[in-house]
Design a protein around this motif. Structure first.
Motif, PDB file in Angstrom:
ATOM      1  N   LEU A  67     -81.132  -8.887 -24.686  1.00 38.34           N
ATOM      2  CA  LEU A  67     -81.065  -7.424 -24.731  1.00 38.34           C
ATOM      3  C   LEU A  67     -82.424  -6.826 -25.099  1.00 38.34           C
ATOM      4  O   LEU A  67     -82.874  -5.846 -24.495  1.00 38.34           O
ATOM      5  N   VAL A  68     -83.097  -7.436 -26.076  1.00 35.89           N
ATOM      6  CA  VAL A  68     -84.410  -6.936 -26.495  1.00 35.89           C
ATOM      7  C   VAL A  68     -85.441  -7.120 -25.381  1.00 35.89           C
ATOM      8  O   VAL A  68     -86.215  -6.208 -25.068  1.00 35.89           O
ATOM      9  N   VAL A  69     -85.431  -8.318 -24.778  1.00 34.70           N
ATOM     10  CA  VAL A  69     -86.416  -8.616 -23.732  1.00 34.70           C
ATOM     11  C   VAL A  69     -86.227  -7.717 -22.513  1.00 34.70           C
ATOM     12  O   VAL A  69     -87.186  -7.367 -21.814  1.00 34.70           O
ATOM     13  N   ILE A 111     -79.006 -19.948 -20.298  1.00 34.66           N
ATOM     14  CA  ILE A 111     -79.391 -19.008 -19.227  1.00 34.66           C
ATOM     15  C   ILE A 111     -78.341 -17.915 -19.082  1.00 34.66           C
ATOM     16  O   ILE A 111     -78.670 -16.732 -18.942  1.00 34.66           O
ATOM     17  N   VAL A 112     -77.065 -18.303 -19.127  1.00 35.92           N
ATOM     18  CA  VAL A 112     -75.999 -17.314 -18.964  1.00 35.92           C
ATOM     19  C   VAL A 112     -76.037 -16.288 -20.093  1.00 35.92           C
ATOM     20  O   VAL A 112     -75.939 -15.076 -19.855  1.00 35.92           O
ATOM     21  N   PHE A 113     -76.179 -16.757 -21.333  1.00 30.38           N
ATOM     22  CA  PHE A 113     -76.174 -15.817 -22.454  1.00 30.38           C
ATOM     23  C   PHE A 113     -77.409 -14.916 -22.435  1.00 30.38           C
ATOM     24  O   PHE A 113     -77.336 -13.742 -22.818  1.00 30.38           O
ATOM     25  N   LEU A 114     -78.545 -15.429 -21.983  1.00 27.54           N
ATOM     26  CA  LEU A 114     -79.712 -14.562 -21.834  1.00 27.54           C
ATOM     27  C   LEU A 114     -79.496 -13.544 -20.721  1.00 27.54           C
ATOM     28  O   LEU A 114     -79.876 -12.375 -20.853  1.00 27.54           O
ATOM     29  N   ILE A 124     -76.293 -19.820 -37.783  1.00 29.73           N
ATOM     30  CA  ILE A 124     -75.437 -18.930 -37.005  1.00 29.73           C
ATOM     31  C   ILE A 124     -75.340 -19.500 -35.592  1.00 29.73           C
ATOM     32  O   ILE A 124     -76.153 -20.336 -35.182  1.00 29.73           O
ATOM     33  N   ALA A 125     -74.360 -19.069 -34.848  1.00 30.78           N
ATOM     34  CA  ALA A 125     -74.154 -19.584 -33.491  1.00 30.78           C
ATOM     35  C   ALA A 125     -75.283 -19.106 -32.583  1.00 30.78           C
ATOM     36  O   ALA A 125     -75.589 -17.912 -32.534  1.00 30.78           O
ATOM     37  N   TYR A 126     -75.875 -20.045 -31.833  1.00 24.93           N
ATOM     38  CA  TYR A 126     -77.027 -19.680 -31.006  1.00 24.93           C
ATOM     39  C   TYR A 126     -76.707 -18.672 -29.902  1.00 24.93           C
ATOM     40  O   TYR A 126     -77.600 -17.912 -29.500  1.00 24.93           O
ATOM     41  N   PRO A 127     -75.463 -18.602 -29.347  1.00 20.40           N
ATOM     42  CA  PRO A 127     -75.211 -17.561 -28.339  1.00 20.40           C
ATOM     43  C   PRO A 127     -75.461 -16.151 -28.859  1.00 20.40           C
ATOM     44  O   PRO A 127     -75.837 -15.260 -28.089  1.00 20.40           O
ATOM     45  N   ILE A 128     -75.259 -15.926 -30.154  1.00 26.27           N
ATOM     46  CA  ILE A 128     -75.499 -14.596 -30.733  1.00 26.27           C
ATOM     47  C   ILE A 128     -76.968 -14.214 -30.581  1.00 26.27           C
ATOM     48  O   ILE A 128     -77.314 -13.119 -30.106  1.00 26.27           O
ATOM     49  N   LEU A 129     -77.868 -15.122 -30.983  1.00 23.30           N
ATOM     50  CA  LEU A 129     -79.294 -14.837 -30.873  1.00 23.30           C
ATOM     51  C   LEU A 129     -79.730 -14.702 -29.416  1.00 23.30           C
ATOM     52  O   LEU A 129     -80.579 -13.878 -29.087  1.00 23.30           O
ATOM     53  N   GLY A 180     -79.158  -8.281 -18.240  1.00 25.45           N
ATOM     54  CA  GLY A 180     -78.526  -7.481 -17.202  1.00 25.45           C
ATOM     55  C   GLY A 180     -78.124  -6.089 -17.622  1.00 25.45           C
ATOM     56  O   GLY A 180     -77.707  -5.285 -16.780  1.00 25.45           O
ATOM     57  N   LEU A 181     -78.254  -5.752 -18.917  1.00 23.89           N
ATOM     58  CA  LEU A 181     -77.772  -4.449 -19.384  1.00 23.89           C
ATOM     59  C   LEU A 181     -78.479  -3.254 -18.741  1.00 23.89           C
ATOM     60  O   LEU A 181     -77.804  -2.308 -18.329  1.00 23.89           O
ATOM     61  N   PRO A 182     -79.829  -3.229 -18.646  1.00 23.96           N
ATOM     62  CA  PRO A 182     -80.468  -2.033 -18.074  1.00 23.96           C
ATOM     63  C   PRO A 182     -79.965  -1.703 -16.673  1.00 23.96           C
ATOM     64  O   PRO A 182     -79.750  -0.528 -16.344  1.00 23.96           O
TER      65      PRO A 182
END
Length: 531
Positions: A38-40, A278-281, A27-32, A286-288
């Motif tokens: 989000l989990v972290v 870094i950007v995808f992480l 699967i595409a790594y940006p998804i993971l 940044g969600l919270p």
């Protein structure tokens, strides 16, 4: 700093591990990366990463666009320039307009200008996500060329829309005459600055006594210069990087030697991989903070999620409609340049799949984070947290939903099963035969008078004569043979490692030989039949 640095190092380590896991899962790594971020983000005690909105474009976009310009085939871009141009400009504007109208109608207090701000942010599909997904599926060259070319140019058009809309929000007015002149200068000025600086950088590489490390170091800073100078002149820094990158990439054989190209490519691949990771992480991390901003504004989370789903649906629908519109217009006005479909069913299904490739990512996040916190008058930028949250939902949904289902749809539809995989192999074989014949003729013509008196030249001529007569020097290399060759290469490495323990042997000689073995292994990896 002592708190952030270990966290950044852990982020890079996590990016590497997640990329390996994604490759194993196909699967595409940006998804993971987005899901992991989000989990972290829910782990308490982690430092909050904040990036200055004024620097977000400058840090990430120039190198990502520059590397993309070096990777794309300029020849393929010229071949499909009509479709690429329509998707990069007309489709982006249509998508931004659709988002602006829908959000203005359904979101209370959302003006048309704010809708265009959001539309400019979420309208460009992400090249990294699409490229990562295309690794696991077989698509014709025309489709991949259109997607790559579109992703290279649509960033500039979407960001121009975003900037004009942000100005309209800040000033409360939009003057078409001034905007048209500014738009013209951004396009022409940005392209001109990029071409001029690209030419100057090419001359610098050619005339200065550079080596591989200095050539690579120069290429790392060149996109930043292109972007910064163009922005200082109030033109498009994105177009400057794209046009300058394309100019230099098309001339790389004339100002970079082989060592600079090989070593530079490795450095750039790692550099861009880390930046993207870094950007995808950050998207997930940044969600919270974005959710906290929503609560402070009094917007219910469920309502904001609904808006995000709505905008995502608009984006997907607009892209699919645009894909069919582009196909119909091409068939009516320029049928000779339409991509070859092979059958009527494939012809009508290809735009659907093309419309389903609109995953969002790096550029959308960078644009959203670049929204100023306050307006020029000192007031808060309206609905900033809501725009950020909708952007996050769009990125997450398009990556997860479209990213995970696109390979399945391509395989399930069997649209590309009839495209012969041997076509590229036959082209390579034909190219190699022509190359061998060309070298033999060159030797024969230039050194004909010296061949009889020089034993070394006779051996070279005989070597290339045998090559030119051979059907294909690699045709006997099947999977088993290549596997054995790989074992022999590893055996040579072990011998050299043991030989390097001898104090009388210069280690630099050993390293050069190991580098030759690495190049040979890369060649065999290319020839390895796909299982």
């Amino acid at each position: 700093m002592h708190t952030i640095l270990p966290f950044l190092l852990l982020m890079i380590a996590a990016i590497v591990l997640l990329e390996m896991w994604a490759d194993k899962l196909k699967i595409a790594y940006p998804i993971l990366l987005v899901v992991a971020g989000l989990v972290v983000s829910f782990i308490p005690g982690l430092p909050v990463i904040r990036i200055d909105p004024d620097l977000i474009f400058f840090i990430f976009l120039p190198p990502l666009l520059f590397e993309a310009a070096w990777s794309i085939s300029f020849k393929e871009m010229k071949k499909w320039w009509r479709i690429i141009g329509s998707f990069a400009f007309l489709v982006v504007f249509f998508t931004a307009l659709s988002v602006a109208l829908v959000t203005n109608y359904f979101i209370p207090g959302f003006s048309i200008a704010l809708g265009f701000v959001l539309g400019g942010i979420v309208s460009p599909p992400d090249a990294v996500s699409t490229g990562a997904i295309m690794k696991f599926v077989k698509v014709p060259k025309s489709m991949s060329a259109i997607l790559e070319g579109e992703s290279l140019l649509n960033d500039a058009s979407s960001l121009i829309i975003f900037r004009f809309a942000a100005v309209a929000v800040g000033t409360g007015q939009f003057i078409w005459q001034d905007a048209s002149l500014s738009f013209l200068w951004m396009v022409l000025g940005g392209t001109g600055v990029g071409l001029l600086l690209g030419w100057l950088f090419v001359q610098a590489h050619k005339r200065l006594p550079t080596d591989a490390p200095s050539d690579t170091a120069l290429t790392l800073i060149e996109p930043y210069f292109m972007y910064l100078i163009a922005e200082q002149l109030h033109s498009s820094g994105v177009l400057a990087v794209v046009s300058g990158g394309l100019f230099m990439a098309n001339r790389r054989l004339f100002f970079l030697n082989s060592s600079s190209r090989i070593k530079g490519a490795s450095v750039w691949e790692s550099f861009v991989f880390i930046l993207n990771g870094i950007v995808f992480l950050i998207i997930g991390l940044g969600l919270p903070e974005i959710v906290a901003g929503l609560r402070a504004d009094g917007t219910p989370l469920s309502t904001a999620i609904g808006y995000g789903v709505m905008v995502t649906a608009v984006l997907i629908a607009a892209r699919i409609i645009s894909s069919y519109g582009a196909m119909i217009a091409t068939l009516i006005f320029r049928p000779s340049v339409a991509p070859h479909a092979g059958s009527r069913r494939r012809q009508y299904m290809m735009p659907l799949l093309l419309g389903w490739t609109g995953m969002r990512g790096v550029v959308s996040l960078a644009a959203a984070l670049a929204i100023p916190v306050t307006l020029g008058s000192g007031g808060a930028f309206p609905h900033r947290h809501l725009i950020l949250f909708i952007t996050f939902v769009v990125i997450l949904l398009t990556l997860v939903v479209q990213g995970l289902t696109l390979p399945y749809f391509i395989k399930r539809s069997k649209l590309f099963d009839t495209f012969k995989a041997e076509t590229e192999e036959e082209t390579v074989k034909k190219m190699k035969r022509g190359l061998r014949s060309h070298v033999y003729k060159y030797l024969k013509d230039k050194y004909d008078g010296e061949l009889h008196d020089h034993a070394g030249l006779q051996k070279i001529l005989k070597h290339w004569e045998e090559k030119s007569k051979a059907a294909d020097e690699d045709e006997w290399l099947d999977k088993k043979t290549i596997t054995v060759f790989m074992e022999l290469l590893e055996c040579q490495r072990e011998y050299l490692a043991a030989l390097n323990k001898d104090p009388a042997i210069d280690e630099e000689i050993i390293r050069r030989q190991l580098y030759q073995i690495d190049l040979e292994e890369e060649r065999l990896n290319i020839l390895m039949p796909k299982s």
